[in-house]
Design an enzyme around this catalytic site. Structure first.
Site, PDB file in Angstrom:
ATOM      1  CG  ASP A   1      31.215 -29.374 -23.997  1.00  0.00           C
ATOM      2  OD1 ASP A   1      31.037 -28.640 -23.012  1.00  0.00           O
ATOM      3  OD2 ASP A   1      31.439 -28.936 -25.139  1.00  0.00           O
TER       4      ASP A   1
ATOM      5  CD  GLU B   1      25.596 -24.391 -21.801  1.00  0.00           C
ATOM      6  OE1 GLU B   1      25.358 -24.325 -23.017  1.00  0.00           O
ATOM      7  OE2 GLU B   1      26.619 -23.908 -21.286  1.00  0.00           O
TER       8      GLU B   1
END
Length: 446
Positions: free
Chosen positions: A36, A207
């Site tokens: 991420d 997302e």
């Protein structure tokens, strides 16, 4: 003055305790799992704020699932050499968060008015779902002090902050839909009611929103599961709050089946880069991921050219450091392969295995600078002995060295003299001159 003294003290701690310097291509972080990635340019450096995967087990997160307890920050001035500045925030230091959740998921960091604001999601104590908190520091590497409460009216994951040219800051997050709201100047409270971002795919999980601006166009980029696993997509709009229109795919689904992808996009020294993750160091368990970088380009109409993931990644490699040729730019169709040096310790990296005559690998962008290198060292194993040839730039390029490797069942470093080397940046072409099996860890020049 206090801030300057604190910065100096932190740097001394980094020196004394030896926070890791990592010199590598994709994946760029080799001493731990990372995912991420949010990359930010502060001053003349890139600062990387990823999440930190660890292996879950009984009493430590949820086995066979994502497990994250803290955050590190990394920095680089050249996209090749990365410094790990250590832990900047731990789940036990956040008053409002469940300190046993192991769910410190995708973060972000932004700079405003001389301070650095680190946004992170975490499950709150005594409640379901996720909230978003903020930790504040005077330096991009911390120390970050978490605020005593989470941001009011924000429920979800994957916070992303964008500051427009007029100074207005916006917070984006994922809550089934993508949400957006303005932030107050204090950067820790909302200045407007959250609203849903419209005109995005309704089916499939989406997302990890990340917004950036280029030439007056605002790009909302995100992972989306259209089929079975995530790919990176984007929409374009005239303002930070839209309206947005879907524009295409940045990166296709993972070729090795990593279920997630998560990213950020930055402009550094007039080149755009895509930071993302894959499961390079954990091919059988995609909940332990690793950060990668590849260059990103735009078409004349402002749309994004699709990025193909590479092993070589970006940046120049210093010729005097270990050159990991397993992170190749090109490879022959047969006779050469890449595998882990130690399957029980993947952080030890990879090796390149030659087993046919004329098999080859090419490694691009090695920086020889203005130094006069005289020899090359190769770390290799060849039980029957092997012969490798090292050339500049291509199969038809000048021969730098012919490397005769001794018979050995253990890793050995062999040094040979080189000739014909020109100063500057070059590609390397390494080929096998017979069919004996040769395993190569790295090469470097002296």
């Amino acid at each position: 003055m206090k801030n300057n003294k604190l910065a100096i003290l932190i740097q001394l701690v980094i020196i004394l305790f030896g926070f890791a310097d990592i010199s590598a291509q994709n994946p760029i972080i080799r001493n731990q799992f990372s995912a991420d990635p949010t990359a930010r340019v502060f001053g003349d450096k890139i600062y990387l704020y990823p999440s930190h995967d660890i292996l879950g087990k009984e009493g430590q997160g949820r086995p066979e699932w994502f497990c994250m307890e803290d955050y590190h920050v990394f920095s680089s001035s050249n996209l090749t050499d990365w410094t790990d500045h250590g832990v900047i925030l731990n789940q036990t230091k956040v008053k409002w968060a469940d300190s046993t959740a192991f769910s410190m998921w995708a973060p972000d960091c932004i700079s405003k008015n001389g301070k650095y604001y680190f946004y992170f999601p975490a499950p709150p104590k005594g409640a379901k779902g996720f909230s978003v908190g903020v930790a504040v520091a005077n330096n991009p590497f911390g120390p970050f002090i978490p605020q005593p409460k989470q941001i009011d009216k924000v429920s979800g994951i994957d916070p992303n902050v964008f500051i427009d040219k007029d100074g207005q800051a916006y917070l984006y997050w994922s809550a089934g839909n993508f949400m957006v709201a303005k932030l107050k100047s204090n950067m820790v409270e909302l200045a407007s009611e959250p609203q849903i971002i419209a005109n995005l795919p309704e089916k499939g999980l989406k997302e990890g929103p990340f917004l950036f601006e280029r030439k007056g166009v605002y790009y909302l980029t995100f992972p989306h599961v259209e089929n079975k696993i995530e790919r990176l997509e984007y929409a374009m709009g005239p303002s930070p709050m839209g309206p947005f229109k879907m524009a295409g795919v940045i990166m296709d689904e993972s070729p090795v089946g990593c279920w997630t992808n998560h990213h950020s996009i930055i402009n550094f020294k007039k080149q755009w880069y895509l930071f993302y993750h894959s499961n390079d160091l954990s091919p059988k368990f995609d909940k332990n991921r690793s950060v990668r970088i590849d260059s990103l380009f735009f078409n004349a109409d402002g749309t994004i050219r699709k990025v193909t993931p590479t092993f070589r990644g970006v940046g120049l490699t210093d010729a005097s450091k270990q050159i990991q040729i397993d992170r190749y730019s090109r490879i022959s169709d047969k006779g050469v392969s890449v595998s882990f040096i130690d399957t029980l310790n993947t952080f030890a990296g990879w090796k390149t295995v030659f087993n046919e005559k004329n098999a080859w690998v090419q490694y691009n962008k090695v920086d020889f600078g203005k130094k006069k290198y005289k020899s090359v060292i190769i770390k290799a194993i060849s039980q029957k002995g092997g012969i490798l040839q090292l050339k500049l730039n291509s199969a038809n390029g000048p021969i730098l060295a012919k490397i005769n490797l001794p018979e050995s069942k253990e890793w050995k470093e062999t040094k040979v003299l080189i000739s014909g080397l020109k100063q500057g940046s070059h590609n390397l072409f390494l080929s096998s001159e017979n069919s004996n099996i040769v395993e190569v860890d790295w090469i470097k020049f002296e």
